[in-house]
Design an enzyme around this catalytic site. Structure first.
Site, PDB file in Angstrom:
ATOM      1  N   ASP A 141       2.099   6.262  -3.264  1.00 45.58           N
ATOM      2  CA  ASP A 141       1.541   5.848  -4.555  1.00 45.58           C
ATOM      3  C   ASP A 141       1.691   4.336  -4.736  1.00 45.58           C
ATOM      4  O   ASP A 141       1.885   3.858  -5.826  1.00 45.58           O
ATOM      5  CB  ASP A 141       2.254   6.617  -5.692  1.00 45.58           C
ATOM      6  CG  ASP A 141       1.530   6.475  -7.011  1.00 45.58           C
ATOM      7  OD1 ASP A 141       0.329   6.160  -7.016  1.00 45.58           O
ATOM      8  OD2 ASP A 141       2.180   6.691  -8.064  1.00 45.58           O
ATOM      9  N   LYS A 144      -3.369   0.885  -2.509  1.00 47.94           N
ATOM     10  CA  LYS A 144      -4.159   1.921  -1.844  1.00 47.94           C
ATOM     11  C   LYS A 144      -4.547   1.564  -0.409  1.00 47.94           C
ATOM     12  O   LYS A 144      -4.750   2.463   0.412  1.00 47.94           O
ATOM     13  CB  LYS A 144      -5.374   2.271  -2.703  1.00 47.94           C
ATOM     14  CG  LYS A 144      -4.996   2.628  -4.167  1.00 47.94           C
ATOM     15  CD  LYS A 144      -3.803   3.605  -4.283  1.00 47.94           C
ATOM     16  CE  LYS A 144      -3.108   3.521  -5.639  1.00 47.94           C
ATOM     17  NZ  LYS A 144      -1.791   4.219  -5.655  1.00 47.94           N
ATOM     18  N   ASP A 169      -1.312  10.035  -4.028  1.00 48.86           N
ATOM     19  CA  ASP A 169      -1.922   9.949  -5.351  1.00 48.86           C
ATOM     20  C   ASP A 169      -3.146   9.024  -5.318  1.00 48.86           C
ATOM     21  O   ASP A 169      -3.282   8.195  -4.428  1.00 48.86           O
ATOM     22  CB  ASP A 169      -0.883   9.413  -6.361  1.00 48.86           C
ATOM     23  CG  ASP A 169      -1.381   9.527  -7.800  1.00 48.86           C
ATOM     24  OD1 ASP A 169      -2.230  10.414  -8.077  1.00 48.86           O
ATOM     25  OD2 ASP A 169      -0.933   8.739  -8.661  1.00 48.86           O
ATOM     26  N   ASN A 170      -3.990   9.185  -6.309  1.00 45.38           N
ATOM     27  CA  ASN A 170      -5.126   8.263  -6.539  1.00 45.38           C
ATOM     28  C   ASN A 170      -6.098   8.206  -5.371  1.00 45.38           C
ATOM     29  O   ASN A 170      -6.672   7.152  -5.104  1.00 45.38           O
ATOM     30  CB  ASN A 170      -4.622   6.828  -6.826  1.00 45.38           C
ATOM     31  CG  ASN A 170      -3.603   6.772  -7.947  1.00 45.38           C
ATOM     32  OD1 ASN A 170      -2.430   6.528  -7.693  1.00 45.38           O
ATOM     33  ND2 ASN A 170      -4.031   7.024  -9.148  1.00 45.38           N
ATOM     34  N   GLU A 199      -4.320   9.367 -14.387  1.00 46.39           N
ATOM     35  CA  GLU A 199      -3.296   9.465 -15.433  1.00 46.39           C
ATOM     36  C   GLU A 199      -3.794   8.996 -16.808  1.00 46.39           C
ATOM     37  O   GLU A 199      -4.375   7.924 -16.925  1.00 46.39           O
ATOM     38  CB  GLU A 199      -2.042   8.665 -15.030  1.00 46.39           C
ATOM     39  CG  GLU A 199      -2.253   7.229 -14.550  1.00 46.39           C
ATOM     40  CD  GLU A 199      -2.430   7.097 -13.028  1.00 46.39           C
ATOM     41  OE1 GLU A 199      -2.870   8.065 -12.376  1.00 46.39           O
ATOM     42  OE2 GLU A 199      -2.126   6.006 -12.502  1.00 46.39           O
TER      43      GLU A 199
HETATM   44  N1  SAM Z   1       4.914   6.158  -8.316  1.00 43.59           N
HETATM   45  C1  SAM Z   1       4.936   5.522  -9.627  1.00 43.59           C
HETATM   46  C2  SAM Z   1       4.820   6.587 -10.692  1.00 43.59           C
HETATM   47  O1  SAM Z   1       3.992   7.492 -10.533  1.00 43.59           O
HETATM   48  O2  SAM Z   1       5.529   6.508 -11.697  1.00 43.59           O
HETATM   49  C3  SAM Z   1       3.833   4.515  -9.793  1.00 43.59           C
HETATM   50  C4  SAM Z   1       3.742   3.481  -8.703  1.00 43.59           C
HETATM   51  S1  SAM Z   1       2.541   2.231  -9.032  1.00 43.59           S
HETATM   52  C5  SAM Z   1       1.015   3.113  -8.999  1.00 43.59           C
HETATM   53  C6  SAM Z   1       2.496   1.318  -7.505  1.00 43.59           C
HETATM   54  C7  SAM Z   1       3.705   0.423  -7.268  1.00 43.59           C
HETATM   55  O3  SAM Z   1       3.766   0.146  -5.876  1.00 43.59           O
HETATM   56  C8  SAM Z   1       3.667  -0.941  -7.960  1.00 43.59           C
HETATM   57  O4  SAM Z   1       4.808  -1.084  -8.775  1.00 43.59           O
HETATM   58  C9  SAM Z   1       3.666  -1.958  -6.822  1.00 43.59           C
HETATM   59  O5  SAM Z   1       4.423  -3.115  -7.088  1.00 43.59           O
HETATM   60  C10 SAM Z   1       4.265  -1.156  -5.683  1.00 43.59           C
HETATM   61  N2  SAM Z   1       3.817  -1.539  -4.336  1.00 43.59           N
HETATM   62  C11 SAM Z   1       2.543  -1.757  -3.934  1.00 43.59           C
HETATM   63  N3  SAM Z   1       2.470  -1.977  -2.622  1.00 43.59           N
HETATM   64  C12 SAM Z   1       3.737  -1.890  -2.144  1.00 43.59           C
HETATM   65  C13 SAM Z   1       4.318  -2.008  -0.857  1.00 43.59           C
HETATM   66  N4  SAM Z   1       3.560  -2.248   0.215  1.00 43.59           N
HETATM   67  N5  SAM Z   1       5.660  -1.868  -0.740  1.00 43.59           N
HETATM   68  C14 SAM Z   1       6.426  -1.614  -1.830  1.00 43.59           C
HETATM   69  N6  SAM Z   1       5.926  -1.473  -3.074  1.00 43.59           N
HETATM   70  C15 SAM Z   1       4.603  -1.612  -3.236  1.00 43.59           C
HETATM   71 MG    MG Z   2      -0.659   6.704  -8.797  1.00 41.19          MG
END
Ligand code: SAM
Ligand code: MG
Length: 221
Positions: A141, A144, A169-170, A199
C-alpha cells in the site's frame, strides 16, 4: 492551519478513542476521515476485506509497505495471534513519527516494528537485521509504481514461501496496471480480485489477493 493532516488525525485519535483499544482507534480515524478530511488509509470498506484475509490466513509474519498514520497497521496487528510480528515500512519521517504515537496509543507496540526507510533499501536487509525467514502476508500500500519492483525484490531475496499471500490495495484507483499484469499472468501466483471502493468514496477500487506458488518459471525474464 499550521498543522499537517497526520497531526490532525493523531489529535482525533487522542480525543475520540480509548487508549489501548485498537478498534476504537480504527473507528476514530474512519470517523474523522469520512466526515472531516479524506486521507489515504485503506478505510472501513476495504478494511473488512483485509480483516477477512488476515483472519483466514492467521499469519505469524506480516510485512506492510506504506504505514502512513498506521491505520492499517493497527487494524491488521489487532487481529494477529500474540506470537505474530508485523513489520511496517514508511519513508516519510513525519508520517512515521505520527504512526509511532498512534501504535503506542493503541497499545500494539510489542507486535509492530516500524522501520523508517524506503522499501527498496530495506527489503534486502530484513533477513539479516530482523531475523525474518519468510513473510506469510505482505500488504502492499505504498506508492503504486513500487508494487511490481518490490514484489520482484521480495522474490529475489527469498522472503516469500509457497502459500504466502500478497494483498495489494488500490489496484484500480490510483491503479497498478504493471503489477496486476504480473501477478495475474505469472505462473508464480494464483491471483484474485476483491471489488470495492476507494476509501471514504464511491470510486471503484479493489484489492488484489495473490498467493505465491513458488519460483516456477525462474529465469524466464
Ligand atoms: N497502509 C496505510 C493505511 O492503509 O492506513 C496507508 C499507506 S499510504 C497509502 C502510502 C504510504 O507509503 C505513504 O505514507 C508514503 O510515504 C509511503 N511510501 C511510499 N513509497 C514508499 C516506499 N518506497 N518505501 C516506504 N514508504 C513508502
Ligand atoms: Mg491504499
Amino acid at each position: 492551519t499550521g498543522s499537517t493532516r497526520p497531526q490532525r488525525i493523531l489529535r482525533a485519535v487522542q480525543k475520540n478513542s480509548t487508549r489501548g483499544s485498537p478498534c476504537s482507534v480504527v473507528n476514530a480515524i474512519d470517523d474523522y476521515c469520512k466526515h472531516k478530511e479524506w486521507a489515504m488509509n485503506v478505510g472501513d470498506e476495504k478494511g473488512i476485506i483485509v480483516d477477512d484475509v488476515v483472519l483466514e490466513l492467521k499469519p505469524i509474519t506480516v510485512l506492510e509497505l506504506g504505514t502512513y498514520c498506521a491505520y492499517s497497521t493497527v487494524r491488521i496487528a489487532n487481529l494477529l495471534p500474540p506470537e505474530a510480528k508485523l513489520i511496517t515500512l514508511e519513508f516519510n519521517a513525519e508520517s512515521a513519527a505520527i504512526a509511532r504515537e498512534i501504535i503506542t496509543w493503541a497499545g500494539l507496540e510489542e507486535k509492530i516494528q516500524l522501520i523508517i526507510g524506503a522499501s527498496g533499501d530495506w527489503i534486502p536487509r530484513l533477513k539479516e537485521e530482523f531475523g525474518i525467514e519468510t513473510f506469510d502476508l505482505v500488504f502492499l500500500d505504498h506508492w503504486k509504481d513500487r508494487y511490481l519492483p518490490d514484489t520482484k525484490l521480495l522474490e529475489k531475496c527469498g522472503l516469500l514461501k509457497p502459500g504466502a499471500v500478497l494483498l495489494a490495495d488500490n489496484v484500480i484507483c490510483p491503479g497498478t496496471p504493471d503489477y496486476l499484469d504480473y501477478v495475474r499472468n505469472s505462473p508464480r501466483y494464483k491471483s484474485k480480485f476483491y471489488r470495492s471502493h476507494l476509501e471514504y468514496t464511491q470510486e471503484e477500487d479493489g484489492l488484489e489477493h495473490s498467493v505465491f506458488l513458488g519460483m516456477a518459471g525462474r529465469g524466464a525474464e
